[in-house]
Design a protein around this motif. Sequence first.
Motif, PDB file in Angstrom:
ATOM      1  N   UNK A 252       0.841  -1.190   0.000  1.00 24.76           N
ATOM      2  CA  UNK A 252       0.000   0.000   0.000  1.00 24.76           C
ATOM      3  C   UNK A 252       0.874   1.237   0.000  1.00 24.76           C
ATOM      4  N   UNK A 253       0.224   2.395   0.017  1.00 27.50           N
ATOM      5  CA  UNK A 253       0.965   3.646   0.095  1.00 27.50           C
ATOM      6  C   UNK A 253       0.953   4.128   1.553  1.00 27.50           C
ATOM      7  N   UNK A 254       1.832   5.068   1.874  1.00 28.39           N
ATOM      8  CA  UNK A 254       1.855   5.584   3.236  1.00 28.39           C
ATOM      9  C   UNK A 254       2.734   6.810   3.339  1.00 28.39           C
ATOM     10  N   UNK A 255       2.613   7.487   4.476  1.00 32.01           N
ATOM     11  CA  UNK A 255       3.406   8.683   4.755  1.00 32.01           C
ATOM     12  C   UNK A 255       4.658   8.280   5.517  1.00 32.01           C
ATOM     13  N   UNK A 256       5.807   8.658   4.989  1.00 34.42           N
ATOM     14  CA  UNK A 256       7.107   8.234   5.512  1.00 34.42           C
ATOM     15  C   UNK A 256       7.915   9.469   5.904  1.00 34.42           C
ATOM     16  N   UNK A 257       8.580   9.461   7.066  1.00 34.38           N
ATOM     17  CA  UNK A 257       9.432  10.604   7.423  1.00 34.38           C
ATOM     18  C   UNK A 257      10.463  10.874   6.340  1.00 34.38           C
ATOM     19  N   UNK A 258      10.692  12.147   6.062  1.00 32.28           N
ATOM     20  CA  UNK A 258      11.575  12.477   4.950  1.00 32.28           C
ATOM     21  C   UNK A 258      12.986  11.934   5.144  1.00 32.28           C
ATOM     22  N   UNK A 259      13.440  11.796   6.393  1.00 34.12           N
ATOM     23  CA  UNK A 259      14.773  11.249   6.625  1.00 34.12           C
ATOM     24  C   UNK A 259      14.896   9.830   6.090  1.00 34.12           C
ATOM     25  N   UNK A 260      13.799   9.075   6.122  1.00 35.42           N
ATOM     26  CA  UNK A 260      13.775   7.708   5.592  1.00 35.42           C
ATOM     27  C   UNK A 260      13.375   7.712   4.124  1.00 35.42           C
ATOM     28  N   UNK A 261      12.458   8.604   3.756  1.00 34.01           N
ATOM     29  CA  UNK A 261      11.917   8.623   2.390  1.00 34.01           C
ATOM     30  C   UNK A 261      12.973   8.947   1.352  1.00 34.01           C
ATOM     31  N   UNK A 262      13.916   9.829   1.670  1.00 32.90           N
ATOM     32  CA  UNK A 262      14.891  10.275   0.671  1.00 32.90           C
ATOM     33  C   UNK A 262      15.702   9.113   0.104  1.00 32.90           C
ATOM     34  N   UNK A 263      16.066   8.153   0.946  1.00 35.59           N
ATOM     35  CA  UNK A 263      16.844   7.009   0.459  1.00 35.59           C
ATOM     36  C   UNK A 263      16.021   6.163  -0.504  1.00 35.59           C
ATOM     37  N   UNK A 264      14.734   5.958  -0.204  1.00 33.38           N
ATOM     38  CA  UNK A 264      13.883   5.152  -1.082  1.00 33.38           C
ATOM     39  C   UNK A 264      13.610   5.869  -2.400  1.00 33.38           C
ATOM     40  N   UNK A 265      13.485   7.176  -2.353  1.00 31.50           N
ATOM     41  CA  UNK A 265      13.282   7.934  -3.584  1.00 31.50           C
ATOM     42  C   UNK A 265      14.547   7.924  -4.444  1.00 31.50           C
ATOM     43  N   UNK A 266      15.701   8.071  -3.800  1.00 28.21           N
ATOM     44  CA  UNK A 266      16.960   8.090  -4.546  1.00 28.21           C
ATOM     45  C   UNK A 266      17.250   6.751  -5.214  1.00 28.21           C
ATOM     46  N   UNK A 267      16.876   5.656  -4.547  1.00 29.70           N
ATOM     47  CA  UNK A 267      17.142   4.322  -5.092  1.00 29.70           C
ATOM     48  C   UNK A 267      16.100   3.879  -6.112  1.00 29.70           C
ATOM     49  N   UNK A 268      14.991   4.595  -6.167  1.00 24.86           N
ATOM     50  CA  UNK A 268      13.907   4.196  -7.073  1.00 24.86           C
ATOM     51  C   UNK A 268      12.985   3.152  -6.481  1.00 24.86           C
ATOM     52  N   UNK A 269      13.185   2.808  -5.204  1.00 26.19           N
ATOM     53  CA  UNK A 269      12.313   1.822  -4.568  1.00 26.19           C
ATOM     54  C   UNK A 269      10.901   2.357  -4.395  1.00 26.19           C
ATOM     55  N   UNK A 270      10.776   3.694  -4.290  1.00 25.04           N
ATOM     56  CA  UNK A 270       9.475   4.323  -4.116  1.00 25.04           C
ATOM     57  C   UNK A 270       9.397   5.587  -4.970  1.00 25.04           C
ATOM     58  N   UNK A 271       8.172   6.033  -5.181  1.00 19.51           N
ATOM     59  CA  UNK A 271       7.937   7.306  -5.859  1.00 19.51           C
ATOM     60  C   UNK A 271       7.103   8.190  -4.938  1.00 19.51           C
ATOM     61  N   UNK A 272       7.234   9.488  -5.128  1.00 19.95           N
ATOM     62  CA  UNK A 272       6.470  10.462  -4.366  1.00 19.95           C
ATOM     63  C   UNK A 272       5.125  10.651  -5.074  1.00 19.95           C
ATOM     64  N   UNK A 273       4.041  10.317  -4.389  1.00 17.97           N
ATOM     65  CA  UNK A 273       2.711  10.402  -5.007  1.00 17.97           C
ATOM     66  C   UNK A 273       2.254  11.842  -5.189  1.00 17.97           C
ATOM     67  N   UNK A 274       2.729  12.748  -4.356  1.00 18.94           N
ATOM     68  CA  UNK A 274       2.285  14.148  -4.415  1.00 18.94           C
ATOM     69  C   UNK A 274       3.503  15.064  -4.350  1.00 18.94           C
TER      70      UNK A 274
END
Length: 311
Positions: A252-274
């Motif tokens: 599912x989707x969820x709200x992730x603290x930016x300190x954790x989210x940045x690594x997933x966005x950089x690796x392509x594991x996740x995308x920012x929905x908004x």
Amino acid sequence: MERLDATQLRTLAAVVAEGSFEAAAQTLHVSQSAVSQRIQALEATVGQVLVRRSRPCRATTAGQPLLRLAGQLLLLEREALTEARGPLTGTPHAPGAPVRTRVAVVANADSLATWFVTALARLPAELAVSFDIRQDDQEHTAELLRDGSVMAGVTAQRVAVQGCRVRPLGAMRYLALAAPAAAAHWFPDGLTVPAPPAAALALAVAPVVVFDRRDRVQHRFIRSLVGRDLDPPVHYVPSVPAFSEAIRRGLGWGLVPEQIAHADLASGACVDLTPGRYVDVPLYWQHWRLDSPVLDTLTDAVRSAAADALR
């Protein structure tokens, strides 16, 4: 004039901290019967039931101010003893050894997973502190301050709990993440504000990952997007690492603290929905209104670490 017995107060604190009369007896090195007698004597003095005999044991409304008093007395007693002994050293049980001060604090899971432990590590070793860390949602951590279970905590409540001081820490920023495949499946046109009818329908049926039943951040975010409450399918995942992994795996989707989210966005594991839209949750530090070197040093360390990590 009736006076409160310090030993009985100390026993009350042990029962609530350890969760049972039996565990408190082991901590205090007395019999369980002695613990029961002390609590009954304290209740007789006050004329109220002070401990809810549940599992775990909890202070009643009448017991909460006495629990706070017990913790404050214990803290001041240990600090005074440490100061009186001076910089002497010795083995942990030797007469000249530093007296370790037990400090009960509470923080939300995301703070614990990102910045809060850094603050604790900044305390000087000579302060001789042993931490008792509790975890709860930031909307509810003030409850533990109110009932006297902890002496300080990270909370979303900006109004000071009675007997406490409150200081702003900054805001923890959250980004709405999803695995690329999940985002393409549930939100092929993305999410914009105001959300079009198709996006609102997708948010109503797309699974959302939520930390626990006290966590309402995701639902408030949905309301901010579509202007009304929705009831999507929910995965409850009460672990910060598992929470992020559930999103990476497409549950599912969820709200992730930016300190954790940045690594997933950089690796392509996740995308920012908004992209460009986020949730900022203001956090505050509340602690007992007490002249205490331990609390003052802890507060300075927490505010310093928060300044580095929060918005």
